[in-house]
Structure formats: C-alpha cells, structure tokens
Motif scaffolding. Sequence first.
Motif, PDB file in Angstrom:
ATOM      1  N   ALA A  70     -22.591  62.976 -46.600  1.00  0.00           N
ATOM      2  CA  ALA A  70     -22.495  61.616 -47.137  1.00  0.00           C
ATOM      3  C   ALA A  70     -22.034  60.709 -46.003  1.00  0.00           C
ATOM      4  O   ALA A  70     -21.339  61.151 -45.081  1.00  0.00           O
ATOM      5  N   ALA A  71     -22.413  59.465 -46.072  1.00  0.00           N
ATOM      6  CA  ALA A  71     -22.023  58.515 -45.022  1.00  0.00           C
ATOM      7  C   ALA A  71     -20.563  58.114 -45.223  1.00  0.00           C
ATOM      8  O   ALA A  71     -20.194  57.651 -46.306  1.00  0.00           O
ATOM      9  N   PRO A  72     -19.705  58.302 -44.221  1.00  0.00           N
ATOM     10  CA  PRO A  72     -18.307  57.894 -44.371  1.00  0.00           C
ATOM     11  C   PRO A  72     -18.173  56.376 -44.317  1.00  0.00           C
ATOM     12  O   PRO A  72     -19.124  55.656 -43.986  1.00  0.00           O
ATOM     13  N   GLU A  73     -16.998  55.890 -44.625  1.00  0.00           N
ATOM     14  CA  GLU A  73     -16.743  54.459 -44.499  1.00  0.00           C
ATOM     15  C   GLU A  73     -16.870  54.043 -43.031  1.00  0.00           C
ATOM     16  O   GLU A  73     -16.694  54.855 -42.125  1.00  0.00           O
ATOM     17  N   GLY A  74     -17.145  52.777 -42.825  1.00  0.00           N
ATOM     18  CA  GLY A  74     -17.218  52.275 -41.457  1.00  0.00           C
ATOM     19  C   GLY A  74     -18.606  51.792 -41.096  1.00  0.00           C
ATOM     20  O   GLY A  74     -19.604  52.198 -41.697  1.00  0.00           O
ATOM     21  N   GLU A  75     -18.665  50.914 -40.113  1.00  0.00           N
ATOM     22  CA  GLU A  75     -19.917  50.348 -39.657  1.00  0.00           C
ATOM     23  C   GLU A  75     -20.008  50.428 -38.147  1.00  0.00           C
ATOM     24  O   GLU A  75     -19.025  50.718 -37.456  1.00  0.00           O
ATOM     25  N   VAL A  76     -21.207  50.178 -37.645  1.00  0.00           N
ATOM     26  CA  VAL A  76     -21.428  50.077 -36.209  1.00  0.00           C
ATOM     27  C   VAL A  76     -21.781  48.630 -35.882  1.00  0.00           C
ATOM     28  O   VAL A  76     -22.637  48.038 -36.556  1.00  0.00           O
ATOM     29  N   HIS A  77     -21.111  48.062 -34.908  1.00  0.00           N
ATOM     30  CA  HIS A  77     -21.379  46.703 -34.475  1.00  0.00           C
ATOM     31  C   HIS A  77     -22.015  46.740 -33.088  1.00  0.00           C
ATOM     32  O   HIS A  77     -21.592  47.518 -32.221  1.00  0.00           O
TER      33      HIS A  77
ATOM     34  N   ASP B 242     -36.603  57.668 -32.619  1.00  0.00           N
ATOM     35  CA  ASP B 242     -35.499  57.238 -31.765  1.00  0.00           C
ATOM     36  C   ASP B 242     -35.012  58.423 -30.920  1.00  0.00           C
ATOM     37  O   ASP B 242     -35.083  59.579 -31.339  1.00  0.00           O
ATOM     38  N   GLY B 243     -34.538  58.123 -29.747  1.00  0.00           N
ATOM     39  CA  GLY B 243     -34.030  59.146 -28.845  1.00  0.00           C
ATOM     40  C   GLY B 243     -32.517  59.123 -28.795  1.00  0.00           C
ATOM     41  O   GLY B 243     -31.906  58.053 -28.814  1.00  0.00           O
ATOM     42  N   LYS B 244     -31.916  60.274 -28.779  1.00  0.00           N
ATOM     43  CA  LYS B 244     -30.454  60.362 -28.696  1.00  0.00           C
ATOM     44  C   LYS B 244     -30.051  60.327 -27.230  1.00  0.00           C
ATOM     45  O   LYS B 244     -30.256  61.296 -26.503  1.00  0.00           O
ATOM     46  N   THR B 245     -29.461  59.220 -26.803  1.00  0.00           N
ATOM     47  CA  THR B 245     -29.087  59.093 -25.396  1.00  0.00           C
ATOM     48  C   THR B 245     -27.615  58.790 -25.192  1.00  0.00           C
ATOM     49  O   THR B 245     -27.069  59.119 -24.148  1.00  0.00           O
ATOM     50  N   GLY B 246     -26.954  58.163 -26.152  1.00  0.00           N
ATOM     51  CA  GLY B 246     -25.572  57.753 -25.944  1.00  0.00           C
ATOM     52  C   GLY B 246     -24.718  57.992 -27.163  1.00  0.00           C
ATOM     53  O   GLY B 246     -24.328  59.118 -27.487  1.00  0.00           O
ATOM     54  N   GLN B 247     -24.430  56.925 -27.904  1.00  0.00           N
ATOM     55  CA  GLN B 247     -23.545  57.022 -29.053  1.00  0.00           C
ATOM     56  C   GLN B 247     -24.105  57.969 -30.118  1.00  0.00           C
ATOM     57  O   GLN B 247     -23.370  58.780 -30.689  1.00  0.00           O
ATOM     58  N   THR B 248     -25.409  57.887 -30.370  1.00  0.00           N
ATOM     59  CA  THR B 248     -26.006  58.779 -31.370  1.00  0.00           C
ATOM     60  C   THR B 248     -25.925  60.232 -30.924  1.00  0.00           C
ATOM     61  O   THR B 248     -25.732  61.134 -31.741  1.00  0.00           O
TER      62      THR B 248
ATOM     63  N   GLU C 108     -26.221  55.819 -38.615  1.00  0.00           N
ATOM     64  CA  GLU C 108     -25.585  56.209 -39.867  1.00  0.00           C
ATOM     65  C   GLU C 108     -26.261  57.439 -40.474  1.00  0.00           C
ATOM     66  O   GLU C 108     -25.607  58.265 -41.103  1.00  0.00           O
ATOM     67  N   ARG C 109     -27.580  57.546 -40.268  1.00  0.00           N
ATOM     68  CA  ARG C 109     -28.313  58.684 -40.831  1.00  0.00           C
ATOM     69  C   ARG C 109     -27.833  59.995 -40.218  1.00  0.00           C
ATOM     70  O   ARG C 109     -27.781  61.035 -40.884  1.00  0.00           O
ATOM     71  N   VAL C 110     -27.479  59.972 -38.935  1.00  0.00           N
ATOM     72  CA  VAL C 110     -26.950  61.174 -38.291  1.00  0.00           C
ATOM     73  C   VAL C 110     -25.727  61.686 -39.035  1.00  0.00           C
ATOM     74  O   VAL C 110     -25.610  62.875 -39.349  1.00  0.00           O
ATOM     75  N   LEU C 111     -24.805  60.772 -39.353  1.00  0.00           N
ATOM     76  CA  LEU C 111     -23.570  61.178 -40.034  1.00  0.00           C
ATOM     77  C   LEU C 111     -23.848  61.624 -41.461  1.00  0.00           C
ATOM     78  O   LEU C 111     -23.293  62.623 -41.920  1.00  0.00           O
ATOM     79  N   ALA C 112     -24.702  60.894 -42.167  1.00  0.00           N
ATOM     80  CA  ALA C 112     -24.996  61.260 -43.553  1.00  0.00           C
ATOM     81  C   ALA C 112     -25.670  62.628 -43.635  1.00  0.00           C
ATOM     82  O   ALA C 112     -25.347  63.442 -44.507  1.00  0.00           O
ATOM     83  N   ASP C 113     -26.585  62.908 -42.703  1.00  0.00           N
ATOM     84  CA  ASP C 113     -27.295  64.190 -42.726  1.00  0.00           C
ATOM     85  C   ASP C 113     -26.358  65.354 -42.456  1.00  0.00           C
ATOM     86  O   ASP C 113     -26.475  66.418 -43.058  1.00  0.00           O
TER      87      ASP C 113
END
Length: 536
Positions: free
Chosen positions: A266-273, A203-209, A257-262
């Motif tokens: 640890a992965a914080p609470e919350g989701e992406v819609h 995957d490429g990081k272009t925006g939110q990631t 989510e992997r970006v945040l966990a790495d």
Amino acid sequence: MSAPAVRTGVWFVGARGSVATTAVAGHAAVAAGLHPAIGMITETPPFADSGLPALGSLVFGGHDTADRPLPERAAALAAGGVLPHGLPAALHDELARADKEIRPGGPLPGDTRDDEELVTAFAADLEDFGRRNGLASTVVINVASTEPVLDPVDPRLPASSLYAAAALRAGCPYVNFTPSAGLRHPALRDAVADCGLPHTGRDGKTGQTLLRSVLAPMFVQRALSVRAWSGTNLLGGGDGAALADPGAAEAKNAGKERVLADVLGAAPEGEVHIDDVPALGDWKTAWDHIAFDGFLGTRMVLQTTWQGCDSALAAPLVLDLARLVARAHERGLTGPLPGLGFYAQDGMEYLDPMASRAFAVADHQIAHVYVRRPEDLTATREALQDLPGVERLLDDEGKKANGLDHPRSGELVAVADPDAWFTYYYWLDDARAPDFAQLVEIHRKPGYDPVELFLDPQDPYVRIRAATAVARKKLGLRYRMAVVPLDPSPIRGSHGRLPMSDEEGPLILCSTPHAFTGPVRATEVKSLLLELAGLH
C-alpha cells in the motif's frame, strides 16, 4: 572474403537531449578505448558470450524538435561537468555523424498533419535509416522529456505514442525509458498485441526511484512498518524545465509512488515534490524522509540524500537496453520482456489482459479463455486441446448446451479432467512470479487460488511470518501475508465441472417439505433460496 559486419540501429526519441547525447558520446568513448564501460551491465563477464551486438556495430539516429547539433550539446554538457573535459572535441566526428541521422520530430506548433500523417512520416524516417545504413534491426528508445498524464478526452495521440506507433509500423523493437504513455496508450492496444515485436520499459530507475526500489524491500523483509515516505527532487536542465509542468510532474511522481505501493502493499503517507532549479543544470539532488516503526512501536527515521547526474546514470542503461532488446529481436522474442523489468516490476511477470491476444481466467476445473480476435480462435484451440488435464473445450454450441453462453463468458471454456484442476499460474519461472502470488489476494490474481489454504512448507519461518502479519493487522498496522506456497500439488480435490452421475453431485438439505420435487439445476439454486427465505 569475409562477410560484412552486422550493424544495429539505435534510434532515440529526444535525440538531442542530455541522455541521448551522453549515450552517443559515451558509446564512442568506450568503443574507442578512451574510457572504461562503468555502469554497463552488458560489458561485464556474464554477457561475454551472449551474442549481443558489438558496441562498435551500433549506429545512432533519432527524432527531435530541437535543432542544436550534437557536438554543441556535448560541449555544453562538458562545460557543466557531465562529460569529461575535452571529450566532445575528441569525438567530434562521431557526434557529427550521429547528428546527420537526426530527423525533425513533432508535432510542432502550427503543424497541420493529423496523427496518421505523423506516424507515417516518422515510420518512413526509421525505414530510410535502416535501409541506408544496412541495419539488421533498429531499436527505438524514448528518452524525451516526460509528458503530462493522459487526457482521456483528447482525441489526439501524445507525441510519445506517435513515435511508438511509428516504431511498430516500421517493425522496430521499442523501449520506453520515460513515464510517458508510449505503447501504453489505449488506442495502440491492438497494434501492440499484433506487432510480433519485443518491447519493454515504463521509465528507467536511475536515482530516487532506484533507491526506493532497493530500500522498500528491506523494510518488508525486516517486518518494519513504514508510516510515511516523503521526498523532494531539486533538478535543472531540460528535465527540470519539463517537470515544472504540474501534469508532467504528476506522471513522474506516479511511478515513484507505484514502486512503494507495489513493494509495501500500500502507498504510505507522504508525497514527492519536484522543484526546477535551473542553476543545477543536469545535476540533481534527491532527498527522502522515511518514518517507520520498529520493535515495540519504537519510532525511527531514515533519511537519504542522492546527488548525481541523471544523464550519466541513464546513458549506460540505455546502451544496455539497446543491445539486449536487439538480441531479443534477433532471437524471435515478442511482446513484453519481463527479464528487463528494470522499473517497478522488479523483474516480475504481470499479466496484461488488455494487451494479450488470448488469456484465461481459471476457476478450479473450469477456465474461461478470452480471445481478442476471431482469427486467433483456431490457434488458441489448437494450443489448448491437447494439454494434459484438459478434457474438452466448449465453443459457442458447447457453452450453450452447458448453460454458459452468457455475455461475460470466454470465447472458449476449458473443462478439466475429473482428477485435474486449473491453476492461474501464467509464469514459467517461479523466480519471476508476481509479488501477489504468495499473498492471500483475491483481487489481483486472475483466477481462484486454493493454494491460499496452505502455508509455504519451503519457508522455515512461515508460521512466524503468518503470526506477525496477524498481529500487525490486529494492531491496525500495514501487514503483508506472504506465506502462500507456489506449489499446487497439496490440493487433493476440486470442483467446477458437472458431476459424472447424480450420486457424485451436490445435495440440498431443506427443512421445508416439498420445496422441490426433483433435481435442481445449479442456476436455479439462487432463486430457490430466495423463495424459501421469502425474498422472492
């Protein structure tokens, strides 16, 4: 008479999609001097003398299941504001030339070909493309829509893995600009390990990631506790339609989510819609809501809003990757390219045992060396036997003689010199050490790390960092104990190899008279202790 110019192929999977169309049009515009190369790292001064393929030498082709010609796709993108007005008309010939090199993809509904037949057909397309155009090499780049998460019981390869397998068969370097499986499918592990080709991407990081990968380290470096991180994406176009599939959205969100966990540990609470809004076309809006704690537990919030065009953000990265990977191939580099870790790994090197032809698990003065294929044993032995600090290598007979011939043992076992020990460090540049290298982390390190007993002497604030981490742990907050040095020299003693004499061996002190009458083998200690405790 001058030599013919060297030409490099760029083969897009998803060649009539928005990203590929924008890349082809953008390349033509920059090469013709119609627009500056904004966003292209490879066109900046540091790369001027790096030997990359010239922009004008790139030849485009690809696979796609869509049949709308590139000139029409470009015109539609211009109407939506993605491409400058009038550019598709000015570049009609270049777009039409690339469109003639696009071949039908698959599998389409009703296609009766099996996986092997599809891979063979796709590889033949790649070989024909290179032969007809006189290409030095062809880089295959997956920019197709995101696929759903792999179904472990599905016997068929997903389309992304069919194209990836075809790239390997045709001898083409590979870039995965999507979260789809591609080369990471378990069925391709052996082929990837043996291919001798450079490959990169997940995957490429272009925006939110991209924003997440920049902001998350800020919270870690400032010792701020992230309590929750939620996000929403509104997008239309082909991506919006593809990500309306819950399975595809799950695959995409896993990367975010992997970006945040790495980074956070640890992965914080919350989701992406992810919401499909067709009216937005190729534009998207990404919103993040970050709840974090500051000094004395003060609760604060950071919100970000990103509005942009994914195609325009991705296209220059895709062109950069094509040139960089082609150069890596020319220089004979093989395997994953950690220097192009533009995704979650942040340029760090991570060991992938399943894709490695050989790897070692170090335990002080012993290292088990696992070799995937028997034909690689000789080369592995030759690579290790003369290394400084290695006293000997145990093969099957040597392992049996030393009681190490168990099912989990490595194909070879390295034994260190009496005054040496093995680190697990597999990277060559400390700047690319994995994020867990400076942590007290027993689960992710491929070997024992006695350096965890020390604080990093190069960090003047290391004691403050350690105290802060301990305090956060006691308060029940997330913490990151990144205080371990990357220098193994402070370790002055070790263990693991058999003692050279009984006087140098370990002692057993026991209050039970006559519990044993002579030497005890290391493999007998467990049963002895259980017997003395009345548990055996």
